[in-house]
Design an enzyme around this catalytic site. Structure first.
Site, PDB file in Angstrom:
ATOM      1  N   SER A 116       0.840  -1.208   0.000  1.00  0.00           N
ATOM      2  CA  SER A 116       0.000   0.000   0.000  1.00  0.00           C
ATOM      3  C   SER A 116       0.873   1.255   0.000  1.00  0.00           C
ATOM      4  CB  SER A 116      -0.955  -0.060   1.204  1.00  0.00           C
ATOM      5  OG  SER A 116      -1.980   0.887   1.076  1.00  0.00           O
TER       6      SER A 116
ATOM      7  N   HIS B  87      -4.037  -0.628  -4.545  1.00  0.00           N
ATOM      8  CA  HIS B  87      -5.493  -0.820  -4.416  1.00  0.00           C
ATOM      9  C   HIS B  87      -6.121  -0.470  -5.770  1.00  0.00           C
ATOM     10  CE1 HIS B  87      -5.171  -1.007   0.015  1.00  0.00           C
ATOM     11  NE2 HIS B  87      -4.351   0.013  -0.078  1.00  0.00           N
TER      12      HIS B  87
ATOM     13  N   GLU C  13      -5.219  -5.199  -5.012  1.00  0.00           N
ATOM     14  CA  GLU C  13      -5.082  -5.739  -3.658  1.00  0.00           C
ATOM     15  C   GLU C  13      -4.735  -7.232  -3.704  1.00  0.00           C
ATOM     16  OE1 GLU C  13      -8.673  -4.647  -1.553  1.00  0.00           O
ATOM     17  OE2 GLU C  13      -8.110  -2.527  -1.548  1.00  0.00           O
TER      18      GLU C  13
END
Lengths: 267, 267
Positions: B130, B172, B199
């Site tokens: 992330s 994401h 993800e």
């Protein structure tokens, strides 16, 4: 891309209805401005009455005197002579949003459907927003995950109204993160051009197969024709898709695309 | 693409921590399995303590005895000899999620940063998920609208940790509908390769500039190098972007990409 036979105005949903109304104004112009005879088809809508009224007053505000809402609530309605005549006298037909399956299941193969096809071929402008946009293609997306990776089985398709062939239309495109499902559709048959239309954005397609973008956001064209590889035929449900060398064009207001040669026009 | 100097494992966020732990397991293997010395950097996290603990127990469960959480809460911490030594003795460094600006603002140009660069060049695997993924590139995305049309000014960028150059990483990716912002980044400098990581999906980049996909979803590579046209230099904020003939590759688990030649490897 075969010759397209008339004028289509395909809108990605949520077109501006309060400020400049650029897209709706373009529809009115194409239908003949003050002389237009506009037929609203709220066939897809959950509440056809309310939606019909809304567009009725919008088109009246844009200077069209002759606006009619054609209510088709059963296949029986779609066999009525009056309904056929209404379509045949129109200079512009406007499909609202809702559920695209309602359009095809109520109209498919009925006399009203044939009237629409004839009207289209004779040059009447046919517009559709959201579900009304999705229903334009020969194979239409009826459901599938938004904001999802491209994968097998995230996409449900069904036979559409076939006014616009060799393409798959998706709408609310960027706003709902639909690249994954559009590219999944294209991978299944790379000859099909994927056209993702953002909200408040439309494509105008003319009889010479020229596409022009109108509106505040963008149109994403996914062309898998020269893609070098895809694993789509080997996948099981939920497995992730591979596709290599797909070509993507992002086109905003005023940009044009030559559907026959699959090329943006950038002169 | 320049020679990449070590091993990077760049994760699109939300990697599986409960079932097969495929990605975390791969990290452990690359770091030396049972012999690994893993350093967790929860620098980006809002709650570094809790996040540090979580990954600590995950890596222990995967058979690593030597796991340490390195807390850097100020630039002062990043000048400590002990912190430098911790990095220098690691065989794998793992950046957690959070805010990528915390990573660069706390570490950028500090001795710990230089220790990281040296570790990376000597072959230590550097992983990030992330925010930890976003921070890897020389220019990193720090914010910008998801589920948005490609347009000017939807994207905020900042100088990153520069472990992975000539790319922009987004994470994401499909889950938050980020094609618009990634393609906006690529249009600004088409030499930059846009890499959108979904993800529970990661890319492993080795010293020979080979990229390999690991995980359950897909990686989207946007290559604007041969794009024929963009209007990016003429746009005002909020105006919609045009780019034509961008090439897109969608790559799931096991697929590889040759970063040097910008080509998928499909043998």
């Amino acid at each position: 891309m075969e010759k397209i036979e008339g004028n289509l105005l395909i809108i990605g949903g949520a077109e501006d209805k309060e400020k400049d109304c650029t897209i709706l104004r373009e529809f009115v112009k194409l239908a003949g401005s003050g002389e237009a005879k506009i037929v609203i088809m709220p066939t897809a809508a959950d509440q056809p009455e309310a939606v019909g009224k809304l567009y009725n007053s919008l088109f009246k505000d844009l200077g069209v005197r002759d606006v009619e809402v054609l209510k088709i609530e059963s296949r029986y309605d779609a066999f009525s002579k009056v309904a056929q005549k209404t379509i045949e006298e129109a200079t512009g037909v406007f499909f609202t949003g809702g559920d695209q399956l309602k359009i095809t299941s109520l109209l498919g193969g009925t006399p009203v459907d044939f009237s629409l096809q004839r009207a289209y071929k004779s040059g009447v402008v046919i517009a559709g927003t959201s579900a009304g946009a999705a229903a334009m293609s020969a194979t239409m997306i009826i459901g599938g995950n938004s904001d999802s990776s491209p994968q097998m089985g995230i996409l449900n398709m069904a036979p559409g109204m076939a006014l616009f062939n060799q393409v798959v239309i998706d709408q609310h495109f960027a706003q709902r993160g639909r690249l994954g499902r559009l590219i999944s559709a294209v991978a299944q048959n790379p000859y099909i051009l994927g056209i993702g239309i953002d909200e408040d954005t439309a494509i105008l397609v003319d009889a010479q197969a020229n596409l022009k973008v109108i509106g505040s956001q963008t149109v994403t064209i996914v062309d898998g024709y020269n893609s070098s590889y895809t694993n789509v035929s080997e996948l099981r449900p939920k497995q992730a898709l591979a596709i290599t060398d797909a070509v993507v064009h992002i086109l905003p207001n005023g940009y044009r695309f030559d559907l026959k040669n699959r090329k943006p026009v950038t002169d």
